[in-house]
Design an enzyme around this catalytic site. Structure first.
Site, PDB file in Angstrom:
ATOM      1  N   LYS A 160       0.744   2.345  29.930  1.00 50.32           N
ATOM      2  CA  LYS A 160       1.012   0.982  29.317  1.00 50.32           C
ATOM      3  C   LYS A 160       1.333  -0.043  30.334  1.00 50.32           C
ATOM      4  CE  LYS A 160       4.151   2.768  26.781  1.00 50.32           C
ATOM      5  NZ  LYS A 160       4.543   3.974  27.437  1.00 50.32           N
ATOM      6  N   HIS A 164      14.728   7.206  26.207  1.00 51.62           N
ATOM      7  CA  HIS A 164      14.393   5.984  27.222  1.00 51.62           C
ATOM      8  C   HIS A 164      15.460   5.005  26.903  1.00 51.62           C
ATOM      9  CE1 HIS A 164      12.361   2.853  28.777  1.00 51.62           C
ATOM     10  NE2 HIS A 164      11.269   3.349  29.091  1.00 51.62           N
ATOM     11  N   GLU A 200       9.107   9.524  32.916  1.00 52.81           N
ATOM     12  CA  GLU A 200       7.795   8.319  32.370  1.00 52.81           C
ATOM     13  C   GLU A 200       8.358   6.716  33.310  1.00 52.81           C
ATOM     14  OE1 GLU A 200       8.276   8.145  28.189  1.00 52.81           O
ATOM     15  OE2 GLU A 200       8.012  10.395  27.866  1.00 52.81           O
TER      16      GLU A 200
HETATM   17  N1  PLP Z   1       7.994   5.577  28.196  1.00 51.65           N
HETATM   18  C1  PLP Z   1       7.781   5.071  27.093  1.00 51.65           C
HETATM   19  C2  PLP Z   1       7.819   5.866  25.644  1.00 51.65           C
HETATM   20  C3  PLP Z   1       7.852   3.599  26.903  1.00 51.65           C
HETATM   21  O1  PLP Z   1       8.097   2.877  25.578  1.00 51.65           O
HETATM   22  C4  PLP Z   1       7.992   2.823  28.071  1.00 51.65           C
HETATM   23  C5  PLP Z   1       7.953   1.412  28.151  1.00 51.65           C
HETATM   24  O2  PLP Z   1       7.894   0.685  27.070  1.00 51.65           O
HETATM   25  C6  PLP Z   1       7.795   3.478  29.320  1.00 51.65           C
HETATM   26  C7  PLP Z   1       7.998   4.916  29.278  1.00 51.65           C
HETATM   27  C8  PLP Z   1       7.836   2.860  30.831  1.00 51.65           C
HETATM   28  O3  PLP Z   1       9.072   2.039  30.859  1.00 51.65           O
HETATM   29  P1  PLP Z   1       9.523   1.552  32.294  1.00 51.65           P
HETATM   30  O4  PLP Z   1       8.381   0.626  32.425  1.00 51.65           O
HETATM   31  O5  PLP Z   1      10.782   0.548  32.046  1.00 51.65           O
HETATM   32  O6  PLP Z   1       9.653   2.552  33.063  1.00 51.65           O
END
Ligand code: PLP
Length: 416
Positions: free
Chosen positions: A51, A179, A253
């Site tokens: 994402k 998270h 993640e």
């Molecule tokens: N995993 C989940 C379930 C998330 O909702 C997000 C971000 O919204 C991420 C991973 C990635 O987070 P970051 O970009 O802070 O590493």
């Protein structure tokens, strides 16, 4: 400078009068980040959060480097599978999924997925009985820029009941995820969350589950030069609560960690106004004090495009005269204001501005509202990295060699 600019234009295939903003995506930077990850968090396998930036060149590069992928929807799963990623390298890391997306995951063999409530379990048991479930818990996200625990994650008081429900539905639960929030500024948040996860593992063991996976989520900062160190605290907490001989596999993640510093955005200044007269009005509306007029620039990208996060870098000291500047995005909406009070040297119509650290949650959120062009993306990669990694997998993404990028950033009419 003109010569360099011409060469860059030629390499990128831009016409001389192009005004469309574009990102240069430095894939070498992803490579360096990955090496740093392996060195500092050797027990933690990264599953890149798609994402954050779903540019195919980024996915291919990370896949070649050997990461897994965190997908949050059917579309993201489709994308990474279409780029050659195999289903066991994917975690469907969204706790509240449309049923059609769960069905799709089932047909494509994507089994690992998160949940945080009973209703989700009922959907999963109806259409994906082979699912390997990961219970997401809510943790302290107060030290992060973007908080997630209000929307996602089970509270500790509900964990036991939820795990018992999994037993009744004959669903397999393989682990726990959390998270700490995106853009985390305190490594102790991970320590506390890892300890919280340990308590859930202990409860699960008493109920007869064989838990074998800990997912420590995302939140790791990715800007160039970011100072806070997370690895020591995380490694210590893992060794204490999930020692290597516990047999628990640890994954994460990370999104912004990998891509933030890799992308530089070039925006074109296509219009300009110098506002000297209506000083009171500007002071009232934009809260700036004016002693020399305000520059208003209109650029080719804005808050409905890549610049959905405001630029708030500190002012860099230099001998050049600077002006208070308001920078507007291209659309007709007055909400499309990139920054209201930014000190910068005067620029002219036709100049380009370069903005660093634009890889995270920029291109993936950008829209073409008002039918203004979305920024193009030009991935670049040096020959050394192509040779070190599988050349066939990467060579189709070389558009521009890095020496050009370096020269170009130093150029006279391009401002950084
Ligand atoms: N995993 C989940 C379930 C998330 O909702 C997000 C971000 O919204 C991420 C991973 C990635 O987070 P970051 O970009 O802070 O590493």
């Amino acid at each position: 400078m003109a010569m360099i600019w011409d060469e860059v234009n030629q390499e990128l295939g831009l016409s001389d009068d192009s005004e469309v903003s574009f990102h240069v995506a430095n894939l070498d930077d992803l490579h360096q980040k990955h090496i740093r990850w392996l060195r500092t968090l050797p027990r933690v396998k990264p599953f890149y959060a798609v994402k954050c930036n779903s540019t195919p060149a980024v996915i291919r590069m990370l896949s070649t480097l050997g990461t897994g992928f965190d997908c949050a929807s059917k579309g993201e799963i489709e994308l990474v599978l279409s780029l050659g990623v195999t289903p066991e390298k994917i975690i469907f890391a969204h706790t509240t999924k449309p049923q059609s997306h769960i069905k799709y995951a089932s047909t494509r063999g994507v089994d690992m997925m998160t949940f945080d409530c009973e209703e989700e379990l009922l959907k999963i048991s109806a259409c994906h009985t082979r699912a390997k479930l990961v219970l997401r818990i809510a943790v302290d996200d107060s030290k992060s820029a973007i908080k997630l625990s209000q929307k996602f994650g089970t509270k500790p008081s509900v964990v036991k009941k939820l795990l018992e429900r999994c037993k009744e539905l004959d669903l397999e639960v393989i682990g726990v995820s959390f998270h700490v929030g995106s853009g985390c500024t305190d490594s102790l948040a991970y320590r506390q969350a890892i300890e919280d996860a340990r308590h859930v593992f202990d409860t699960a063991v008493l109920l007869g589950f064989q838990m074998r996976l800990l997912d420590i989520g995302g939140g790791f900062p990715g800007k160039e030069g970011f100072q806070i160190q997370f690895d020591e605290v995380i490694n210590e907490a893992l060794d204490k609560f999930f020692p290597a001989d516990s047999g628990v596999q640890v994954i994460a993640e990370p999104g912004r960690y990998y891509v933030d510093s890799a992308f530089t955005l070039a925006v074109n200044v296509f219009a300009k106004k110098v506002v000297m007269d209506d000083v009171t009005q500007i002071r009232g509306v934009y809260n700036v004090s004016i002693d020399q007029g305000v520059m208003m620039y209109y650029i080719s990208d804005g808050v409905f495009g890549s610049l959905n996060c405001l630029i708030n870098d500190p002012v860099v000291e230099s001998g050049e005269k600077r002006y208070r500047s308001i920078i507007w995005g291209p659309t007709c909406d007055s909400l499309d204001r990139v920054t209201a009070n930014y000190w910068m040297p005067e620029v002219q119509v036709g100049d380009w501005l370069l903005i660093d650290n634009m890889g995270a949650y920029s291109v993936s959120i950008s829209s073409d509202f008002g039918f203004f062009d979305k920024a193009d993306i030009y991935p670049v990669l040096s020959a050394d990295v192509v040779e070190a990694q599988a050349p066939c997998a990467l060579s189709s993404h070389i558009y521009l060699s890095l020496p050009y990028l370096t020269l170009w950033v130093r150029g006279g009419a391009v401002h950084k």
